[in-house]
Design a protein around this motif. Structure first.
Motif, PDB file in Angstrom:
ATOM      1  N   CYS A   1       1.549   2.477  -3.125  1.00 51.55           N
ATOM      2  CA  CYS A   1       1.662   3.450  -3.893  1.00 51.55           C
ATOM      3  C   CYS A   1       0.220   2.990  -4.373  1.00 51.55           C
ATOM      4  O   CYS A   1      -0.744   2.234  -3.861  1.00 51.55           O
ATOM      5  N   ASP A   2      -0.504   3.912  -5.165  1.00 50.86           N
ATOM      6  CA  ASP A   2      -1.877   2.957  -5.469  1.00 50.86           C
ATOM      7  C   ASP A   2      -2.072   4.247  -6.664  1.00 50.86           C
ATOM      8  O   ASP A   2      -2.917   5.208  -6.686  1.00 50.86           O
TER       9      ASP A   2
ATOM     10  N   SER B   1      -4.615   3.689  -9.701  1.00 50.44           N
ATOM     11  CA  SER B   1      -5.602   4.111 -10.104  1.00 50.44           C
ATOM     12  C   SER B   1      -5.965   3.631 -11.285  1.00 50.44           C
ATOM     13  O   SER B   1      -5.499   4.195 -11.973  1.00 50.44           O
TER      14      SER B   1
ATOM     15  N   ASP C   1      -6.415  -5.588  -7.056  1.00 51.29           N
ATOM     16  CA  ASP C   1      -6.349  -4.554  -6.074  1.00 51.29           C
ATOM     17  C   ASP C   1      -4.629  -3.901  -6.364  1.00 51.29           C
ATOM     18  O   ASP C   1      -3.893  -4.497  -7.465  1.00 51.29           O
ATOM     19  N   GLY C   2      -4.515  -2.857  -6.067  1.00 47.55           N
ATOM     20  CA  GLY C   2      -2.743  -2.128  -5.478  1.00 47.55           C
ATOM     21  C   GLY C   2      -2.264  -2.553  -4.316  1.00 47.55           C
ATOM     22  O   GLY C   2      -1.407  -1.789  -3.978  1.00 47.55           O
ATOM     23  N   VAL C   3      -2.543  -3.563  -3.009  1.00 52.33           N
ATOM     24  CA  VAL C   3      -1.784  -2.995  -2.104  1.00 52.33           C
ATOM     25  C   VAL C   3      -0.557  -3.783  -2.133  1.00 52.33           C
ATOM     26  O   VAL C   3       0.005  -3.580  -1.379  1.00 52.33           O
TER      27      VAL C   3
ATOM     28  N   TYR D   1      -3.897  -3.058 -11.896  1.00 51.21           N
ATOM     29  CA  TYR D   1      -3.780  -1.237 -10.981  1.00 51.21           C
ATOM     30  C   TYR D   1      -2.483  -1.473 -11.216  1.00 51.21           C
ATOM     31  O   TYR D   1      -0.669  -2.132 -11.496  1.00 51.21           O
ATOM     32  N   ASP D   2      -1.488  -0.312 -10.226  1.00 48.55           N
ATOM     33  CA  ASP D   2      -0.242   0.054 -10.372  1.00 48.55           C
ATOM     34  C   ASP D   2       0.853  -0.335 -11.499  1.00 48.55           C
ATOM     35  O   ASP D   2       1.989  -0.785 -11.938  1.00 48.55           O
TER      36      ASP D   2
ATOM     37  N   THR E   1       0.580  -1.126  -0.139  1.00 48.17           N
ATOM     38  CA  THR E   1       0.357  -0.150   0.104  1.00 48.17           C
ATOM     39  C   THR E   1       0.894   1.473  -0.007  1.00 48.17           C
ATOM     40  O   THR E   1       0.380   2.402   0.538  1.00 48.17           O
TER      41      THR E   1
ATOM     42  N   ASP F   1       2.669  -5.387  -3.882  1.00 51.66           N
ATOM     43  CA  ASP F   1       3.116  -5.295  -5.235  1.00 51.66           C
ATOM     44  C   ASP F   1       3.909  -6.231  -5.502  1.00 51.66           C
ATOM     45  O   ASP F   1       4.281  -7.576  -4.674  1.00 51.66           O
TER      46      ASP F   1
END
Length: 369
Positions: free
Chosen positions: A160-161, A163, A343-345, A178-179, A158, A347
């Motif tokens: 970076c986010d 979207s 999701d972008g949670v 995402y990302d 988390t 990495d």
């Protein structure tokens, strides 16, 4: 030193009408010249595996001998700085040191990042993680990092986010991305070159909790070359699948020399067969719990438990090598694309190292030491 432009803007990933293993990347970015290149490799790799079979290959290349591989076309990296936060230093770290080799480069995202900047997602470094791990540079003492979050440090959750909410057209599922980041290089091969290769390690915090689920972060390498698919973007890095009956990305079709007809394959992700199992409750399906490549100090190490508030589990593919044929003197584009899925949670990240032009290339992706 030439100027390099970094662009962050919404661009579509989808290229309609193509089917795996073809792929498309972010398009429309401005780019600028770079004057970097690669040096001689001590590699004695004699692998001739042309089908990307994860079980048959016995490549044991360690790049530690001092003789020059006769298949490699040497490039002089003596005056090439391979450490820093510019794209010019990234190219040097990737060992593309010949000013005639790199025509243009760009680093782009279709996402709107918050919590970090696009520039935070790449770095040229001497080593990632602890000096005692298995991530020593394979060539010239440094390599490039590209990540779906901060490229350096040990915080990969988390931070970076970015979207995007774009569908990945090269997945067998329709999950959102995402990302997303892409590093695109336009290269001109030496006249004597008949192919190229590079080495890399893919990391993800999605190991092993999300194997064969919708949280399947991807690392694609897209090739755009007239000698491959008539110039259409083609994904060139894929392997056997870790659990092919549960998850696969495509079935090899007749006429594809890089894979075995009728077999199921996976793009580089946590579902790849070469991935080190890193499960705190022991590895399923006969996978060894012995991690082949130490990634200590990267922040992607194995977790001790399933406590999601504690250290998140992670792992890597270990060192891989992808080789591919081209025509001598051909100008072509290679795009290194990484994204979080669904999701972008948590990495994912990749080390990129040891790009070399070859006189006698193999084709496919194999593990290396």
């Amino acid at each position: 030193m030439h100027h390099v432009t970094i662009i962050a803007r919404m661009v579509p990933l989808l290229l309609a009408g193509l089917a795996p293993p073809l792929a498309a990347g972010c398009q429309g970015a401005e780019a600028a010249d770079d004057d970097d290149g690669a040096a001689t490799d001590a590699d004695t790799d004699a692998d001739s595996d042309a089908d990307s079979d994860a079980d048959a290959d016995t490549d044991t290349d360690s790049d530690t001998d001092t003789g020059q591989d006769p298949a490699v076309i040497p490039m002089d990296c003596t005056n090439c700085s391979g450490v820093g936060s510019t794209l010019e230093e990234m190219v040097c770290a990737f060992d593309l040191c010949d000013e005639n080799a790199v025509v243009e480069q760009s680093y782009v995202t279709p996402c709107n990042f918050s919590g970090c900047t696009l520039e935070d997602t790449y770095e040229a470094v001497e080593r990632f993680g602890l000096a005692t791990n298995g991530l020593e540079a394979k060539l010239n003492g440094s390599y490039a990092l590209v990540a779906s979050g901060p490229a350096t440090g040990t915080e990969h959750t988390t931070a970076c986010d970015g979207s995007c909410m774009l569908t990945d057209p090269w997945s067998s599922e329709t999950y959102k991305t995402y990302d997303v980041v892409e590093w695109r290089l336009i290269l001109t091969a030496p006249e004597a070159a008949l192919g190229f290769r590079f080495k890399y390690v893919f990391f993800s915090e999605e190991y092993d909790d999300f194997i064969s689920t919708s949280y399947n972060d991807k690392f694609y390498v897209f090739l755009e070359a007239g000698s491959t698919g008539g110039g259409n973007p083609t994904v060139i890095n894929f392997t056997d699948c870790r659990e092919p009956e549960t998850y696969f990305d495509f079935v090899c079709e007749a006429g594809n020399d890089a894979c075995e007809e009728g077999q199921k394959y996976c793009y580089i992700a946590i579902n790849s067969a070469f991935s080190d199992c890193c499960w705190y409750e022991s590895c399923p399906n006969g996978y060894s719990s012995d991690v082949g490549t130490s990634i200590a100090g990267t922040g992607y190490e194995c977790a001790a438990s399933s406590d999601m508030d504690g250290p998140m589990s992670g792992s890597s593919t270990g060192w891989l090598q992808t080789s591919w044929p081209i025509d001598g003197g051909e100008t072509f584009a290679v795009t290194f694309h990484i994204h979080d899925t669904s999701d972008g949670v948590y990495d994912s990240e990749v080390i990129l190292d040891a790009f070399e032009f070859l006189k006698d290339p193999d084709q496919g992706t194999v593990p290396v030491e």
